[in-house]
Enzyme design. Structure first.
Site, PDB file in Angstrom:
ATOM      1  N   GLN A   1       3.142   2.615  -7.391  1.00  0.00           N
ATOM      2  CA  GLN A   1       4.159   3.592  -7.002  1.00  0.00           C
ATOM      3  C   GLN A   1       4.462   3.502  -5.508  1.00  0.00           C
ATOM      4  OE1 GLN A   1       2.398   6.937 -10.039  1.00  0.00           O
ATOM      5  NE2 GLN A   1       3.726   7.735  -8.440  1.00  0.00           N
TER       6      GLN A   1
ATOM      7  N   CYS B   1       2.807  16.602 -10.027  1.00  0.00           N
ATOM      8  CA  CYS B   1       2.286  17.878  -9.564  1.00  0.00           C
ATOM      9  C   CYS B   1       2.582  18.151  -8.107  1.00  0.00           C
ATOM     10  CB  CYS B   1       0.784  17.863  -9.714  1.00  0.00           C
ATOM     11  SG  CYS B   1       0.078  16.557  -8.711  1.00  0.00           S
TER      12      CYS B   1
HETATM   13  N1  MCN Z   1      17.881  13.259  -8.787  1.00  0.00           N
HETATM   14  C1  MCN Z   1      19.208  13.610  -8.738  1.00  0.00           C
HETATM   15  N2  MCN Z   1      19.593  14.710  -8.016  1.00  0.00           N
HETATM   16  C2  MCN Z   1      18.667  15.481  -7.370  1.00  0.00           C
HETATM   17  C3  MCN Z   1      17.310  15.144  -7.446  1.00  0.00           C
HETATM   18  C4  MCN Z   1      16.934  14.016  -8.163  1.00  0.00           C
HETATM   19  O1  MCN Z   1      20.042  12.940  -9.343  1.00  0.00           O
HETATM   20  N3  MCN Z   1      19.062  16.532  -6.666  1.00  0.00           N
HETATM   21  C5  MCN Z   1      17.452  12.046  -9.474  1.00  0.00           C
HETATM   22  C6  MCN Z   1      16.928  11.033  -8.473  1.00  0.00           C
HETATM   23  O2  MCN Z   1      17.888  10.319  -7.810  1.00  0.00           O
HETATM   24  C7  MCN Z   1      15.980  10.203  -9.307  1.00  0.00           C
HETATM   25  C8  MCN Z   1      15.395  11.248 -10.259  1.00  0.00           C
HETATM   26  O3  MCN Z   1      16.362  12.306 -10.325  1.00  0.00           O
HETATM   27  O4  MCN Z   1      16.687   9.208  -9.972  1.00  0.00           O
HETATM   28  C9  MCN Z   1      14.055  11.828  -9.755  1.00  0.00           C
HETATM   29  O5  MCN Z   1      14.198  12.096  -8.403  1.00  0.00           O
HETATM   30  P1  MCN Z   1      13.161  12.817  -7.429  1.00  0.00           P
HETATM   31  O6  MCN Z   1      13.066  14.232  -7.765  1.00  0.00           O
HETATM   32  O7  MCN Z   1      13.543  12.426  -6.061  1.00  0.00           O
HETATM   33  O8  MCN Z   1      11.733  12.189  -7.790  1.00  0.00           O
HETATM   34  P2  MCN Z   1      11.248  10.712  -7.510  1.00  0.00           P
HETATM   35  O9  MCN Z   1      12.324   9.784  -7.790  1.00  0.00           O
HETATM   36  O10 MCN Z   1      10.554  10.645  -6.206  1.00  0.00           O
HETATM   37  O11 MCN Z   1      10.211  10.528  -8.664  1.00  0.00           O
HETATM   38  C10 MCN Z   1       8.875  10.970  -8.531  1.00  0.00           C
HETATM   39  C11 MCN Z   1       8.529  12.034  -9.534  1.00  0.00           C
HETATM   40  C12 MCN Z   1       7.069  12.148  -9.643  1.00  0.00           C
HETATM   41  S1  MCN Z   1       6.189  12.407  -8.214  1.00  0.00           S
HETATM   42  C13 MCN Z   1       6.432  11.985 -10.837  1.00  0.00           C
HETATM   43  S2  MCN Z   1       4.752  12.210 -10.886  1.00  0.00           S
HETATM   44  C14 MCN Z   1       7.175  11.610 -12.012  1.00  0.00           C
HETATM   45  C15 MCN Z   1       8.602  12.015 -11.953  1.00  0.00           C
HETATM   46  O12 MCN Z   1       9.147  11.711 -10.772  1.00  0.00           O
HETATM   47  N4  MCN Z   1       6.891  10.444 -12.630  1.00  0.00           N
HETATM   48  C16 MCN Z   1       7.797   9.923 -13.526  1.00  0.00           C
HETATM   49  N5  MCN Z   1       9.350  11.706 -13.041  1.00  0.00           N
HETATM   50  C17 MCN Z   1       9.057  10.581 -13.754  1.00  0.00           C
HETATM   51  N6  MCN Z   1       9.919  10.101 -14.683  1.00  0.00           N
HETATM   52  C18 MCN Z   1       9.634   8.941 -15.322  1.00  0.00           C
HETATM   53  N7  MCN Z   1      10.528   8.478 -16.221  1.00  0.00           N
HETATM   54  N8  MCN Z   1       8.485   8.258 -15.084  1.00  0.00           N
HETATM   55  C19 MCN Z   1       7.567   8.708 -14.219  1.00  0.00           C
HETATM   56  O13 MCN Z   1       6.461   8.027 -13.986  1.00  0.00           O
HETATM   57 CU1  CUN Z   2       1.570  14.612  -7.972  1.00  0.00          CU
HETATM   58  S1  CUN Z   2       2.045  12.948  -9.207  1.00  0.00           S
HETATM   59 MO1  CUN Z   2       3.818  12.230  -8.569  1.00  0.00          MO
HETATM   60  O1  CUN Z   2       3.503  12.876  -7.026  1.00  0.00           O
HETATM   61  O2  CUN Z   2       3.507  10.606  -8.403  1.00  0.00           O
END
Ligand code: MCN
Ligand code: CUN
Length: 829
Positions: free
Chosen positions: A243, A391
């Protein structure tokens, strides 16, 4: 670039739903920009079976690695005999701690100020810990070889629960550290004295014990890697389920001594991470060491049970919550004491300055004047970990605590839980709001979210149905559970807020090519979240390109700019911000080129978001798109500009983002069987401006499913000997589509005021917010009989016991009609 352009959302993004046009629904063009439900670009290769995961990688001469694991939870290793394994033709090498020590690779750092043996030299500290490794020409032979490694153990008494680890005469898990007990740390937040005073003065106080059980993230793809040492180049390439490829490159370089420019980490397609793929595991180090020694590529891929039993678990927080309030339900103080089990190594993915992660978000969405909390963490003879699973660093536990306590308070006061929430919400006008534990919440409108949620589910009608059922002595009780949570996502910020004592930035690099399409390279790493689509949408929006003309690359440290990876839902808050700012830098340069091409002063060139083009002020016909400018930027750049059209941004956010939600779970509790049927689940999320509402909805679906699994089914259990009794999918119960109800999603839009496109993260919100909604619903169904709590997972037997204790259970025999004559039946035998 001015700080105005850098940090402030563009005016378009500042509009919220009630004020002016909704930027999402009407981005006014169809290029696939902000707020459009663009179909996921990556799905073409996934649904046609062309995804490329670590286990798909095959290299010439590749060897396979299997780990020999300890059957005992606590034991001294007396001897390791590798002879029988080494005799096998297919076995190329058997590695033990001694072999690794010869290359200075005996230990590796965990993510939190601790050191873990890669392979055990002296003492095994948890069941299935890595003791030796067999490298063979194929996987089956490696496995057979592993079975032939003879390890003699001298078993020791294990300590399996944190409660027992506290005991003075408990077995000591970590004699290797300079201590004769199992204590790791005590962490404290808030003002204890003021909080105690508030409790003494309060007319109403409620206390509740609750255990947030040990969970496993369970990605579809387990962990694995292919390590490939190139002796000619003196370069180590590791394809791994990561990751955070760059952070892992730095770690790899530090652990191995190989210069960082000679380490390449590639995270290919990743089949889910959920936090499981944040840490480094011994298998990675062993494969790399083996490849270095044998000068051949070495693959290591876990089996499912290895993934469940040995990789970073989550939660395991034993909490006692207390809440104080006035008689009319105004919360005056909250206090929490936690006993945390961190397993055999302190391997949690959290900054050392905040060993309890972001737990201090436990005042939630409520304006609570006094708060105090402590977390006491202990080593036990169980697998290491203790945090990373969808989380955001202990937010899940904090949200569960406060959402359960608010419900408990409503019960004590005989008030509607929605009313208690409304009464205590941080008011919309109070943002930015500083909580009593020290976070500055960026924005929120909790009441609007709750109102919309209650109206959507027809809350009053549900309450009436609930009462009707009680009055009719119905076999099935109705429960309505609320969760109006606040999340905290987006790690950083860096030094300004001094969270980890280090910068927590992320990065993006955009290159617009001469023919007008673009490549974006980002430092964050998707594991299924859809970054190849959403990050392209950000660039499409900012540069007026079509989303199809923007390619997103990630996961290769040789080409991508340095980033800290994807966890804590930080990709959008940090990487998304970097991408928007990089695009704006490109746009600024494009503007100068446009002025040269249009032969007007730069002040007379305006950017029109709608058409995605620059035009001459007052003469919209004289316009140029980025595509048209791209060629000129290379071939005809103005004398005072460098040729080319590209930009990089390293974004160090000024604050975290605070997404929130209002969830309603409606359950039917069967008084005969204890079965809980989730009738519907309504999830309203507010993550500011959404880049792609369809992807956000997908995130919510998956996250709620995981939250329901948490509430109803999942628990990594151990017996007294430290044997994992839920170490496979037969015993660690994941929800299937059968257990997941129809999920109704909804949203409000409260943009983040400090994010360049007003977006907050959302990836973890649904897993954080949903468990308390489910538990609150089940408690709600039985509260008229005095039930105040049910621990997760709420399996039918557990719920039936609660029903029985409360005098609500119906003896199944009462409802059964026996038409078999028992005596006759036995006479037939
Ligand atoms: N997004 C959006 N508009 C927003 C916020 C988010 O369109 N206002 C979209 C983003 O661009 C992204 C997706 O939603 O494509 C998730 O965005 P974000 O909230 O920024 O999270 P991350 O991309 O950093 O993903 C990490 C988060 C975490 S920490 C865990 S744990 C988790 C999760 O995402 N693991 C996942 N969702 C998951 N989903 C899948 N399919 N697989 C995982 O391992
Ligand atoms: Cu706390 S699990 Mo995600 O932050 O990778």
């Amino acid at each position: 670039m001015s700080s105005e352009t850098r940090d402030k959302p563009d005016a378009k993004y500042r509009e919220d739903e009630d004020g002016g046009p909704n930027p999402e629904k009407d981005c006014g063009h169809d290029r696939g920009g902000m707020g459009e439900e663009v179909k996921r670009k990556e799905d073409r290769r996934f649904i046609t079976g062309r995804g490329n995961y670590v286990d798909d990688i095959k290299k010439e001469g590749m060897l396979h690695c299997e780990i020999v694991r300890s059957p005992h939870a606590h034991a001294n290793v007396e001897s390791i005999n590798t002879e029988r394994a080494e005799k096998m033709d297919e076995v190329v090498a058997v590695l033990t701690a001694e072999d690794l020590a010869a290359h200075d690779l005996a230990t590796m750092p965990t993510l939190m100020d601790d050191t873990q043996e890669v392979l055990v030299r002296d003492k095994v500290k948890f069941q299935s810990q890595e003791v030796a490794a067999v490298i063979a020409t194929d996987r089956y032979a490696a496995k057979d070889g592993a079975e032939r490694v003879e390890v003699e153990y001298d078993t020791l008494d294990p300590v399996v629960e944190a409660e027992k680890a506290k005991d003075e005469d408990a077995p000591v898990v970590r004699e290797d550290l300079d201590q004769d007990d199992n204590h790791i740390f005590t962490w404290e937040t808030g003002d204890e004295e003021a909080t105690e005073e508030a409790f003494e003065e309060a007319p109403v106080t409620v206390e509740e014990d609750m255990y947030y059980q040990r969970l496993h993230p369970a990605p579809i793809e387990t962990c694995g890697c292919v390590a490939d040492w190139d002796q000619d180049d003196e370069k180590m390439t590791v394809h791994m389920t990561s990751q955070a490829p760059h952070a892992h490159r730095t770690l790899f370089s530090m652990v191995s001594g190989i210069p960082e420019n000679k380490v390449r980490i590639v995270s290919p397609d990743v089949g889910g991470g959920f936090g499981n793929k944040v840490p480094i595991y011994p298998g990675y180090v062993v494969a790399a060491a083996a490849s270095y020694v044998l000068e051949r590529p070495v693959k290591w891929v876990e089996e499912r049970s290895e993934n469940i039993q040995t990789t970073s678990f989550a939660r395991d927080y034993d909490m006692t919550g207390r809440i104080a309030a006035t008689e009319d339900g105004e919360i005056t103080a909250v206090d929490v004491d936690v006993l945390a089990d961190h397993g055999a190594y302190n391997a949690a993915a959290q900054p050392s300055k905040f060993p309890a992660g972001f737990f201090k978000i436990f005042t939630g969405s409520y304006d609570i004047e006094h708060a105090h909390g402590t977390v006491d963490a202990y080593y036990t003879n169980t697998a290491p970990g203790g945090i990373a699973y969808r989380c955001s660093f202990r937010v899940t536990e904090a949200v569960y605590l406060i959402e359960r306590m608010v419900k408990a308070l409503a019960q004590e006061l005989d008030m509607d839980p929605a009313e208690v929430r409304r009464k205590n919400f941080i008011p919309k006008e109070a943002f930015p709001y500083e909580s009593s534990t020290g976070w500055t919440y960026d924005s929120g409108d909790y009441e609007r979210a709750l109102d919309k949620a209650l109206e959507s589910v027809d809350y009053d009608e549900l309450r009436e149905e609930q009462q009707r059922r009680i009055a009719n002595d119905d076999d099935k009780l109705l429960g309505i559970g609320l969760s109006t949570f606040t999340e905290i996502v987006g790690a950083g910020p860096g030094k300004q807020c001094d969270i980890a004592g280090v910068e927590m930035f992320d990065s993006a690099e955009i290159r617009v090519h001469p023919t007008g399409n673009a490549t974006v390279r980002i430092g964050v790493q998707t594991q299924g979240q859809g970054h190849e689509t959403t990050f392209a949408q950000i660039v499409a929006e900012e540069l007026g390109l079509d989303v199809e003309d923007v390619t997103v690359e990630h996961g290769d440290t040789d080409t991508e700019p340095y980033g800290l990876g994807t966890y804590a839902s930080r990709s959008t808050p940090v990487g998304g911000a970097a991408t928007a700012v990089a695009a704006r830098k490109v746009r600024e340069k494009a503007k100068s080129i446009a002025s040269n091409e249009l032969e007007v002063a730069e002040e007379d060139v305006v950017w029109d978001r709608q058409s995605g083009a620059f035009h001459v002020k007052g003469a919209p016909d004289r316009s140029l798109t980025i595509e048209e400018i791209a060629g000129a930027s290379y071939m005809n750049s103005p004398p005072d500009e460098e040729p080319g059209l590209e930009a990089v941004d390293y974004y160090d956010p000024p604050n975290m983002t605070f997404p929130f939600g209002a969830y309603v779970c409606v359950v039917e509790v069967d008084r005969e069987t204890g079965e809980v049927d989730i009738r519907n689940f309504y999830a309203l999320d507010d993550c500011g401006n959404r880049i792609n509402p369809m992807i956000v909805e997908g995130q919510v679906h998956g996250g709620v499913a995981q939250g329901i699994g948490t509430a109803m089914l999942e628990h990594v259990t151990y017996d007294d000997e430290g044997n994992v009794t839920a170490g496979d999918f037969m015993n660690y119960l994941l929800p299937t589509s059968m257990e997941i109800p129809e999920i109704e999603t909804d949203y409000t839009v409260t943009p983040s005021p400090h994010h360049p496109i007003g977006a907050k993260g959302v990836g973890e919100s649904p897993t954080v917010g949903s468990p308390p909604a489910v538990v609150n619903a089940v408690v709600d169904a039985m509260e008229h009989a005095g039930v105040t709590h049910v621990d997760m997972p709420m399996t039918p037997d557990r719920v039936w016991e609660v029903l029985d204790d409360a005098g609500l259970a119906i003896d199944p025999a009462e409802n059964m009609e026996f038409d078999i004559d028992v005596e006759d039946a036995s006479a037939d035998d």
